[in-house]
Write an enzyme that holds these catalytic residues in place. Sequence first.
Site, PDB file in Angstrom:
ATOM      1  N   LYS A  13      53.311  27.767 -17.103  1.00  0.00           N
ATOM      2  CA  LYS A  13      54.241  26.919 -17.857  1.00  0.00           C
ATOM      3  C   LYS A  13      53.498  25.835 -18.647  1.00  0.00           C
ATOM      4  O   LYS A  13      53.880  25.527 -19.769  1.00  0.00           O
ATOM      5  CB  LYS A  13      55.343  26.336 -16.969  1.00  0.00           C
ATOM      6  CG  LYS A  13      54.859  25.606 -15.741  1.00  0.00           C
ATOM      7  CD  LYS A  13      56.024  25.255 -14.868  1.00  0.00           C
ATOM      8  CE  LYS A  13      55.657  24.525 -13.589  1.00  0.00           C
ATOM      9  NZ  LYS A  13      54.366  24.726 -12.977  1.00  0.00           N
ATOM     10  N   ARG A  89      62.143  18.796 -10.246  1.00  0.00           N
ATOM     11  CA  ARG A  89      61.729  19.544  -9.058  1.00  0.00           C
ATOM     12  C   ARG A  89      62.641  19.268  -7.876  1.00  0.00           C
ATOM     13  O   ARG A  89      62.279  19.506  -6.732  1.00  0.00           O
ATOM     14  CB  ARG A  89      60.296  19.188  -8.699  1.00  0.00           C
ATOM     15  CG  ARG A  89      59.340  19.794  -9.697  1.00  0.00           C
ATOM     16  CD  ARG A  89      57.962  19.907  -9.127  1.00  0.00           C
ATOM     17  NE  ARG A  89      57.060  20.321 -10.175  1.00  0.00           N
ATOM     18  CZ  ARG A  89      55.757  20.356 -10.039  1.00  0.00           C
ATOM     19  NH1 ARG A  89      55.217  20.009  -8.906  1.00  0.00           N
ATOM     20  NH2 ARG A  89      54.996  20.759 -11.025  1.00  0.00           N
ATOM     21  N   ARG A 123      41.531  28.519 -10.745  1.00  0.00           N
ATOM     22  CA  ARG A 123      41.795  27.653 -11.899  1.00  0.00           C
ATOM     23  C   ARG A 123      40.813  26.474 -11.935  1.00  0.00           C
ATOM     24  O   ARG A 123      40.673  25.746 -10.961  1.00  0.00           O
ATOM     25  CB  ARG A 123      43.230  27.125 -11.796  1.00  0.00           C
ATOM     26  CG  ARG A 123      43.636  26.250 -12.952  1.00  0.00           C
ATOM     27  CD  ARG A 123      45.119  26.159 -13.075  1.00  0.00           C
ATOM     28  NE  ARG A 123      45.705  25.209 -12.134  1.00  0.00           N
ATOM     29  CZ  ARG A 123      46.985  24.837 -12.181  1.00  0.00           C
ATOM     30  NH1 ARG A 123      47.796  25.354 -13.071  1.00  0.00           N
ATOM     31  NH2 ARG A 123      47.457  23.984 -11.296  1.00  0.00           N
ATOM     32  N   ARG A 155      41.192  21.114  -9.255  1.00  0.00           N
ATOM     33  CA  ARG A 155      42.121  20.089  -8.785  1.00  0.00           C
ATOM     34  C   ARG A 155      42.203  20.120  -7.262  1.00  0.00           C
ATOM     35  O   ARG A 155      42.190  21.182  -6.659  1.00  0.00           O
ATOM     36  CB  ARG A 155      43.521  20.349  -9.380  1.00  0.00           C
ATOM     37  CG  ARG A 155      43.676  19.789 -10.766  1.00  0.00           C
ATOM     38  CD  ARG A 155      44.922  20.254 -11.443  1.00  0.00           C
ATOM     39  NE  ARG A 155      46.138  20.204 -10.633  1.00  0.00           N
ATOM     40  CZ  ARG A 155      47.348  20.526 -11.099  1.00  0.00           C
ATOM     41  NH1 ARG A 155      47.485  20.901 -12.358  1.00  0.00           N
ATOM     42  NH2 ARG A 155      48.401  20.483 -10.324  1.00  0.00           N
ATOM     43  N   ARG A 166      52.493  23.735  -1.775  1.00  0.00           N
ATOM     44  CA  ARG A 166      53.192  23.615  -3.066  1.00  0.00           C
ATOM     45  C   ARG A 166      54.122  24.800  -3.293  1.00  0.00           C
ATOM     46  O   ARG A 166      55.225  24.636  -3.804  1.00  0.00           O
ATOM     47  CB  ARG A 166      52.182  23.497  -4.204  1.00  0.00           C
ATOM     48  CG  ARG A 166      51.486  22.153  -4.220  1.00  0.00           C
ATOM     49  CD  ARG A 166      50.208  22.220  -5.018  1.00  0.00           C
ATOM     50  NE  ARG A 166      50.456  22.247  -6.444  1.00  0.00           N
ATOM     51  CZ  ARG A 166      49.590  22.719  -7.334  1.00  0.00           C
ATOM     52  NH1 ARG A 166      48.442  23.225  -6.924  1.00  0.00           N
ATOM     53  NH2 ARG A 166      49.871  22.712  -8.606  1.00  0.00           N
TER      54      ARG A 166
END
Length: 209
Positions: A13, A89, A123, A155, A166
């Site tokens: 996204k 969220r 990532r 991250r 998450r």
Amino acid sequence: MKIILLGPQGSGKGTQAKLLKKEIKLPHISVGALFRKISKKKTSILGKKLRNYMNKGLLVPNKITTKILKQRLEKKDCKKGFILDGCPRSLIQAKELDKITNIDKVFYIHITDTLAVKRLSNRWQCQKCGAIYGIDVKPKKKGVCDKCKVELYQRQDDKPKAIKERLREFHQMIKPILKHYKKITIKMDGSLPVNKLLSQIKKEVKKIK
Ligand code: AMP
């Protein structure tokens, strides 16, 4: 034109929002990025609070989130619209957002958990320009940004324990949110190549005008 992009972590996204921003010339608002910016300020009390939630992969409380979101959406550049990435969220946040503005369209980018874990754990991001590399877009030199030539970092919340948390949180919160936006939501296939997905989203965006 007020658009929301929703989807699990790793659904792309953020990438889609960045590309769409160039096409439709609207600001890309990522609450996660706003939080990361504040949390970098080592002396800020709010920054410390945010780091505490984010590093564990936990959601920041609704009250803090909606306050920061409202401040951002009230800025001049959002007058004509915006692309909201990964927010709301929670149902509470969605209802708070309704009080601030009307949303035109929600794109729900769907991927499986297996693909999400694979993408997130691979990532890497540039500390300077924010470019994101992963299984689909690899840097020319391992661990180094193609453009800035600086070292890439992972991250904190892209580490396995936080990813799990998450995704768990995502599945719990997404159902009531999709129900809330039922009439304006379009489901997209996040496993598609980036450009293919982008052209499908663009096609739908054109219909809004
Ligand atoms: P993201 O960059 O969207 O993956 O967000 C990174 C982190 O920021 C999340 O794991 C949460 O801790 C926090 N965050 C981002 N957006 C929200 C939101 N709408 N509500 C609460 N916490 C959020």
